[in-house]
Design a protein around this motif. Structure first.
Motif, short mmCIF file in Angstrom:
data_model
loop_
_atom_site.label_atom_id
_atom_site.label_comp_id
_atom_site.label_asym_id
_atom_site.label_seq_id
_atom_site.Cartn_x
_atom_site.Cartn_y
_atom_site.Cartn_z
N ARG A 1 -12.52 -28.53 -17.30
CA ARG A 1 -13.29 -27.81 -16.30
C ARG A 1 -12.44 -26.69 -15.74
N ILE A 2 -12.96 -25.47 -15.76
CA ILE A 2 -12.21 -24.31 -15.29
C ILE A 2 -13.12 -23.41 -14.47
N SER A 3 -12.55 -22.39 -13.87
CA SER A 3 -13.32 -21.33 -13.21
C SER A 3 -13.21 -20.07 -14.06
N VAL A 4 -14.31 -19.32 -14.16
CA VAL A 4 -14.34 -18.10 -14.96
C VAL A 4 -15.06 -17.01 -14.19
N LEU A 5 -14.76 -15.77 -14.56
CA LEU A 5 -15.54 -14.62 -14.08
C LEU A 5 -16.65 -14.39 -15.09
N LEU A 6 -17.87 -14.73 -14.72
CA LEU A 6 -19.00 -14.59 -15.62
C LEU A 6 -19.67 -13.25 -15.36
N SER A 7 -19.65 -12.38 -16.37
CA SER A 7 -20.31 -11.08 -16.24
C SER A 7 -21.72 -11.17 -16.81
N HIS A 8 -22.63 -10.43 -16.20
CA HIS A 8 -24.00 -10.36 -16.69
C HIS A 8 -24.69 -9.18 -16.01
N GLY A 9 -25.38 -8.39 -16.81
CA GLY A 9 -26.02 -7.21 -16.25
C GLY A 9 -25.01 -6.25 -15.69
N SER A 10 -25.22 -5.82 -14.46
CA SER A 10 -24.31 -4.86 -13.83
C SER A 10 -23.13 -5.53 -13.14
N ALA A 11 -23.15 -6.86 -13.06
CA ALA A 11 -22.06 -7.57 -12.37
C ALA A 11 -20.85 -7.68 -13.29
N LEU A 12 -19.70 -7.24 -12.78
CA LEU A 12 -18.47 -7.32 -13.57
C LEU A 12 -17.97 -8.75 -13.67
N GLY A 13 -18.29 -9.56 -12.68
CA GLY A 13 -17.82 -10.94 -12.76
C GLY A 13 -18.15 -11.73 -11.52
N GLU A 14 -18.74 -12.90 -11.71
CA GLU A 14 -19.04 -13.83 -10.63
C GLU A 14 -18.29 -15.12 -10.92
N LEU A 15 -17.53 -15.61 -9.96
CA LEU A 15 -16.76 -16.84 -10.17
C LEU A 15 -17.69 -18.04 -10.27
N VAL A 16 -17.64 -18.72 -11.40
CA VAL A 16 -18.46 -19.92 -11.62
C VAL A 16 -17.61 -20.96 -12.33
#
Length: 378
Positions: free
Chosen positions: A30-45
């Motif tokens: 289990r880790i944390s990642v910066l998930l990019s999607h659309g215009s978002a460069l990265g959301e921590l999930v």
């Protein structure tokens, strides 16, 4: 690859016996990642990282550079969920059953993925690996299996064989280069940006002391190229619109101009990091007879080219991927130069928390930061 005191090829990558936890398939992490999607460069999930197979390793990320290629990939992927990042540095935590040359606890730089078996790889040019697209840009392993899941669903991962906008990554042992106790923030960009700039100088252009090199664009790639050339005793002229970047490189011995429209003496070598057709044409015009230009920036696929001038003046034009480098050879040489005070790469880096990627990119675009590096531990 000419070095200050010899050839880079003399710096052999000597494997040491693997030590520590060797895994079979095992459980994921289990880790944390910066998930990019659309215009978002990265959301921590939260995400699940697959367990290491065969020659794969799990590396706890301590720092990761932000590269223009990440932004281009995010734009290309559009609304597709993805974990990007390809300039990671961290500590090996788990080893696959056939991972060689590494031990748990090693601090490593993560560079691009290559198969190690095709003709370019065996010839020392893994940047041109026959399987590069599948290994670096497919979002999965070469066999098509995913390495990352969010909410139980596979997402685009394994970017450049790593996807290091994360707290941990899965990578091939071949992509990992030990760097000892070098600061992770300084080491991380050696995986791509600094490697590309330095390699373009040492491997492709190969200027000699007292030659004159023009570097067009002084972002991370161009600045690393300029500092590397200065460490070789080469005269360097930098064309860069951002005043702070010009001042930084001038403080280390480069001449600097804001624009290619300013008077620039003829040069023996040139490096374009912008990909702009007008910059490439101007750089070619400034070359002395039998001069050489290397291009590393990705711009338009086609540009006008004065073939008559190229021919009659004996000019050489080179494409260059990842500095034509074998990371296991060039990265240790760049680390040595940094430790010896010849390559002050620390002056190029500004650090941010992993979740501050939007601010890091904005600062980089505004010229407030030369090379942004994210720190997952902050």
């Amino acid at each position: 690859m000419s070095g200050a005191t010899g050839t880079v090829s003399a710096y052999e990558h000597r494997p040491k016996a693997g030590a520590g936890a060797k895994d079979g398939a095992g459980a994921g992490t289990r880790i944390s990642v910066l998930l990019s999607h659309g215009s978002a460069l990265g959301e921590l999930v939260e995400a699940e990282l697959d367990a290491p197979r065969d020659d794969e390793v799990v590396v706890r990320v301590e720092a990761v550079g932000v590269c223009h290629t990440d932004l281009l990939a995010q734009k290309r992927l559009g609304s597709r969920s993805a974990v990007l990042g390809h300039e990671g540095c961290g500590t090996v935590e788990r080893l696959g059953p056939r991972a060689e040359g590494l031990a748990v606890g090693d601090r490593v730089v993560l560079s691009f993925a290559s198969c190690g078996e095709c003709d370019p790889c065996r010839s020392g040019f893994p940047g041109y690996c026959a399987h590069s697209a599948a290994l670096n840009g497919s979002g999965r392993r070469r066999d098509g299996s995913p390495t990352l899941r969010v909410g139980g669903e596979p997402v685009f991962g394994s970017f450049f064989g790593q996807s290091s906008f994360a707290t941990s990554v899965l990578a091939g042992a071949r992509s990992c280069v030990p760097v000892g106790d070098l600061s992770p923030a300084v080491a991380a960009p050696l995986g791509c940006g600094f490697l590309t700039g330095a390699g373009a100088v040492l491997n492709v252009l190969r200027p000699r002391p007292r030659d004159r090199l023009l570097v067009v664009g002084a972002g991370g790639v161009g600045a690393a190229a300029a500092l590397t050339a200065l460490s070789e005793g080469v005269e360097v002229v930098v064309a860069e619109p951002v005043e702070a970047r010009r001042a930084l490189l001038a403080s280390h011995g480069a001449s600097a101009v804001a624009s290619l429209d300013e008077p620039i003496p003829p040069v023996t070598h040139a490096l374009d990091t912008t990909g702009r057709p007008e910059a490439i044409a101007r750089a070619l015009s400034l070359l002395r007879p039998r001069g050489a230009l290397a291009v590393v920036g990705l711009g338009p696929a086609e540009i006008p080219l004065d073939v008559r001038s190229l021919t009659m003046r004996g000019l050489r034009l080179f494409g260059c991927v990842e500095g034509d480098a074998e990371p296991a050879l060039l990265i240790p040489e760049l680390v040595r130069r940094h430790r010896d005070g010849l390559l002050p790469l620390d002056r190029l880096v500004t650090t941010y928390a992993l979740g501050d990627i939007e601010r890091a990119v904005a600062d980089q675009r505004a010229g407030l930061t030369l090379k942004a590096v994210l720190l997952p531990g902050t």
